[in-house]
Every structure is written in C-alpha cells, then in structure tokens.
Design an enzyme around this catalytic site. Structure first.
Site, PDB file in Angstrom:
ATOM      1  N   HIS A 104       0.865  -1.190   0.000  1.00  0.00           N
ATOM      2  CA  HIS A 104       0.000   0.000   0.000  1.00  0.00           C
ATOM      3  C   HIS A 104       0.900   1.238   0.000  1.00  0.00           C
ATOM      4  CE1 HIS A 104      -2.878   2.865   1.909  1.00  0.00           C
ATOM      5  NE2 HIS A 104      -3.828   2.041   1.487  1.00  0.00           N
ATOM      6  N   ASP A 181       3.000  -4.095   7.809  1.00  0.00           N
ATOM      7  CA  ASP A 181       1.772  -3.311   7.677  1.00  0.00           C
ATOM      8  C   ASP A 181       0.613  -4.266   7.951  1.00  0.00           C
ATOM      9  OD1 ASP A 181      -0.563  -2.155   6.789  1.00  0.00           O
ATOM     10  OD2 ASP A 181       0.230  -1.508   4.855  1.00  0.00           O
ATOM     11  N   GLN A 184      -4.774  -4.781   7.109  1.00  0.00           N
ATOM     12  CA  GLN A 184      -5.873  -5.643   6.662  1.00  0.00           C
ATOM     13  C   GLN A 184      -5.944  -6.954   7.441  1.00  0.00           C
ATOM     14  OE1 GLN A 184      -8.250  -4.725   4.770  1.00  0.00           O
ATOM     15  NE2 GLN A 184      -7.393  -2.821   3.948  1.00  0.00           N
ATOM     16  N   LYS A 207     -10.741  -0.494  10.562  1.00  0.00           N
ATOM     17  CA  LYS A 207     -11.071  -1.546   9.590  1.00  0.00           C
ATOM     18  C   LYS A 207     -11.567  -2.773  10.379  1.00  0.00           C
ATOM     19  CE  LYS A 207      -7.436   0.208   6.503  1.00  0.00           C
ATOM     20  NZ  LYS A 207      -8.123   0.818   5.363  1.00  0.00           N
ATOM     21  N   CYS A 345      -5.124   2.754  -3.584  1.00  0.00           N
ATOM     22  CA  CYS A 345      -3.895   3.273  -2.936  1.00  0.00           C
ATOM     23  C   CYS A 345      -2.730   2.313  -3.109  1.00  0.00           C
ATOM     24  CB  CYS A 345      -4.078   3.536  -1.442  1.00  0.00           C
ATOM     25  SG  CYS A 345      -5.484   4.563  -1.070  1.00  0.00           S
TER      26      CYS A 345
HETATM   27  N1  PLP Z   1      -2.064  -0.332   4.635  1.00  0.00           N
HETATM   28  C1  PLP Z   1      -3.044  -1.027   4.025  1.00  0.00           C
HETATM   29  C2  PLP Z   1      -2.736  -2.395   3.471  1.00  0.00           C
HETATM   30  C3  PLP Z   1      -4.319  -0.484   3.912  1.00  0.00           C
HETATM   31  O1  PLP Z   1      -5.293  -1.170   3.303  1.00  0.00           O
HETATM   32  C4  PLP Z   1      -4.573   0.822   4.455  1.00  0.00           C
HETATM   33  C5  PLP Z   1      -5.893   1.447   4.313  1.00  0.00           C
HETATM   34  O2  PLP Z   1      -6.553   1.391   3.317  1.00  0.00           O
HETATM   35  C6  PLP Z   1      -3.529   1.492   5.085  1.00  0.00           C
HETATM   36  C7  PLP Z   1      -2.291   0.889   5.161  1.00  0.00           C
HETATM   37  C8  PLP Z   1      -3.731   2.850   5.677  1.00  0.00           C
HETATM   38  O3  PLP Z   1      -4.472   2.750   6.872  1.00  0.00           O
HETATM   39  P1  PLP Z   1      -5.041   4.022   7.654  1.00  0.00           P
HETATM   40  O4  PLP Z   1      -6.252   4.463   6.905  1.00  0.00           O
HETATM   41  O5  PLP Z   1      -5.384   3.489   9.006  1.00  0.00           O
HETATM   42  O6  PLP Z   1      -3.979   5.041   7.717  1.00  0.00           O
END
Ligand code: PLP
Length: 386
Positions: A104, A181, A184, A207, A345
C-alpha cells in the site's frame, strides 16, 4: 411523500468498517460528554477517568493482539502514521530495505522519501496471485546487507495473506528487522504479536478492529529503539525535561490523544475479542459466496487467491468491457451498493497483477453484511454487465 431512505449495501470494509458493533458509538459519545478532559494531565476526577479509559483500551487491544506489555502498543492516528514511524524511525541513509511488490502507499510513499534520503530500496516481486514468495525474499535479503524486510500482513487488493512469520525468520537470520503493515489483518485474522516475529506491526483501528476512524495502533517489540516522529505537547510526565520522554508509550504519543477515538476503539476491541470466531467465520463464508458468485458471471475475472485458499474478506475483480469505476457508479446509483473502484492506494499491487491500466472493483466484506447483500450485488453485477 418522500421516499424511505434506501439501505446501503456496504461492501467497502477494506477501507473502513461500517456500521460499528454495539457499544462503539456510545463509547465515543460518552468520552466527549463525560470524560472531555485531557488524560494524563489533570489530577482531578475527569482527567483520571480519561486516563483510565485509555489504559483499559490499551490493555484490551494488547490482549487481543497477543502483546504481553501493553506499553509496547502506541495509539496513533491510523496505520499510515504507524508505517511512517516504523520506517522513518529506523532506516538511515546507507541502509538497505527489501520490500514486497504489493505494498500500500502507506509503505511505498514513506519509502520513496527515504530513498531520496539515501536508503536503498529493493523490491521483491509477488506471484500472479499477489502472494509474496519466501524463497524469493530470502534470495533478495541474502544478496546484500539488509537493515529491514518490509511486508504487508494481508493485501487490501487481493485479500492474500502473506507468510509473515517465515519472512520474519528470513529477516532475523540475516540480522534485519521485520516491519509489517497489519492494516488488513487486524481483527480479521488471529494475530499473536508475541510470537509472530514482527519487530514492528502497524494497524488501523477503523477496519477489521471495528473502531472509529482517526485512531490506529503501532506495536514495537520490547527493547527496539525507534525514533519518534513528533515531540512535545505532553506535559504529564517529566515536564521539566527538554527532551521527549523515552518511556513507552509516551515517547510515541506526542500531544493530546484522540480520547473519543480510543474510547471507541476500546469498545470495538472488546466486541471483537468476545465474538472473534463468529465474526471471522461469517465474513469468510460471505467472501467465499461472493467470490464463487463472481466467478460464475461472464466477463468477470477475480484477482488473488482461488476460492478456499487463505485470504482476508476482500475480493477484487476486473470487469471485462466495462470500466470498474463505471460499474461502481452503477452499483451505487441503481442498487445502493457501496464498493471501491480504482487502484486502492496500491498501484504497486496492480502493476504486479497486470491491472494498472484498468484498476479493479473491490468488495470488502465485513460486520453487518448478509447473504441477501451478497446475492443482491451478484444479481446487480450480472445485470450491469449483461
Ligand atoms: N495499509 C493497508 C494495506 C491499507 O489497506 C490501508 C488502508 O486502506 C492502510 C495501510 C492505511 O491505513 P489508515 O487508513 O489506518 O492510515
């Protein structure tokens, strides 16, 4: 006479879960109505109540995630802030980092900045389902001295679950850190940070943890020295000192915390903890029903793992002949279905999958969705694509 409001069929849980489980909205509201003082500062009853609420939310999140000492969990604004902190807090010019090709932009953008500052970033290609191969990662890590391996826990495009524990072993054998990260994975998968092998693991509260937006969690393994992103704003402890406190979690929580958000996250985490099995098996079942239904529609190609292979409840599809954003628009306008179209994203993932030009239609299944919702979406898609 006005029309009754149409119920939204909400399939964008990969972005933010909605609605929230019982207790979350009430916890946010009562933090504002009843505990509206700064935690950790005033020694009066309201300030102490706010501190207690944050203490309990941290304790309960630590319990859910297998973190022994809750001080190793910091409350931040979301997963993005945690990813920035874990990357910028450890990587220095001259360091090398190895990262998967399906990240991401919460990972790729901070890495882009660090690359401009002299960090070497090497990318390991995931396979055609978006799964990171541990063998390929090992080869890349062993090719040159490496400071960190960076990988998502699960994909926000394909739903693929990555072999994080194996990657952590590879990183540690090479003397590197494992930075994850977890956006998800949090809530959707059983996560035991005490044994996973991640040195840092960042997650969203909004989420799969079912909390409100604007709050997230960063786990840092005991003893790992990570530089903080921000300083100041917190006078509660060591007010006379010129520098930021070094104790956790204060070091990473500069400024007034998002007390209402943390209150909501605390309530959400308690709900997830007590309903984890049923929540996870239901969302897995619905995602599979959707996946198999999509495969039966002409002109739809589903990305990522096959039905029955491990995935979090995200299913993305390419619609042949009709652009995904057009399909998403029609689903919303004609059927009241909320889904995401585009690159989510993560152009890196779409480059890996060969879908950078088209993007995809992403269905994120979650709390509150039903069989009837899935069937409605499948019927609507068939009509739109006919
Ligand atoms: N990493 C992944 C894999 C995501 O799906 C997302 C959100 O869509 C993020 C990071 C960013 O998360 P946040 O909205 O909590 O900053």
């Amino acid at each position: 006479m006005t029309d009754a409001p149409r119920r939204t069929v909400y399939l964008d849980h990969g972005a933010s879960s909605w609605p929230k489980p019982p207790g979350v909205v009430e916890a946010v509201a009562s933090a504002i109505a009843e505990y509206g003082a700064n935690p950790g500062r005033g020694a009066y009853a309201m300030g102490l109540a706010a501190s207690r609420l944050i203490f309990e939310a941290r304790r309960d999140a630590a319990m859910l995630l297998g973190v022994r000492d809750s001080a190793d969990l910091a409350f931040l604004s979301g997963c993005t802030e945690g990813c920035n902190l874990m990357l910028k807090g450890v990587l220095r010019p001259g360091d090398r980092v190895v990262v998967s090709s399906v990240e991401h932009n919460a990972i790729t953008r901070p890495l882009h900045v660090l690359e401009q500052r002299g960090v070497r970033v090497d990318v390991v290609e995931a396979d055609e389902r978006g799964v990171v191969d541990a063998g390929r990662m090992e080869e890349a890590v062993d090719a040159a001295p490496t400071r960190a391996v960076v990988c998502q826990h699960a994909s926000n495009v394909t739903g693929a679950i990555q072999p994080v524990a194996d990657l952590a072993d590879i990183a540690h054998s090479a003397g590197a850190l494992m930075l994850v990260d977890g956006a998800q994975a949090a809530g959707h998968l059983p996560v035991d940070l005490g044994s996973l092998g991640a040195d840092a693991w960042s997650a969203s509260g909004h989420k799969g943890l079912l909390g409100p937006q604007g709050v997230g969690l960063l786990y840092l393994r005991p003893g790992l020295d990570v530089e903080e992103l921000s300083q100041g704003g917190t006078g509660g402890s060591n007010s006379e000192e010129p520098g930021q406190p070094t104790a956790r979690p204060e070091r990473y929580e500069a400024g007034t915390p998002n007390t209402p958000g943390i209150a909501g996250l605390g309530a959400a985490v308690r709900y997830v903890s007590s309903h984890a099995d049923e929540l996870r098996s239901e969302e897995r079942r619905l995602a599979r029903r959707l996946h198999e239904g999509l495969l039966a529609i002409d002109g739809v190609r589903v990305l990522g793992p096959e039905p029955g292979e491990p995935r979090v409840p995200i299913v993305s599809a390419v619609t042949l002949g009709v652009a995904p954003d057009r399909v998403a628009f029609e689903l919303d306008r004609r059927y009241g279905v909320a889904v995401r179209a585009g690159l989510h994203c993560s152009p890196a993932t779409h480059r890996t999958l060969g879908t950078l030009e088209t993007g995809a239609l992403r269905f994120g299944v979650g709390f509150g969705d039903t069989d009837a919702d899935i069937d409605l979406v499948l019927g609507a898609l068939a009509e739109i694509l006919a």
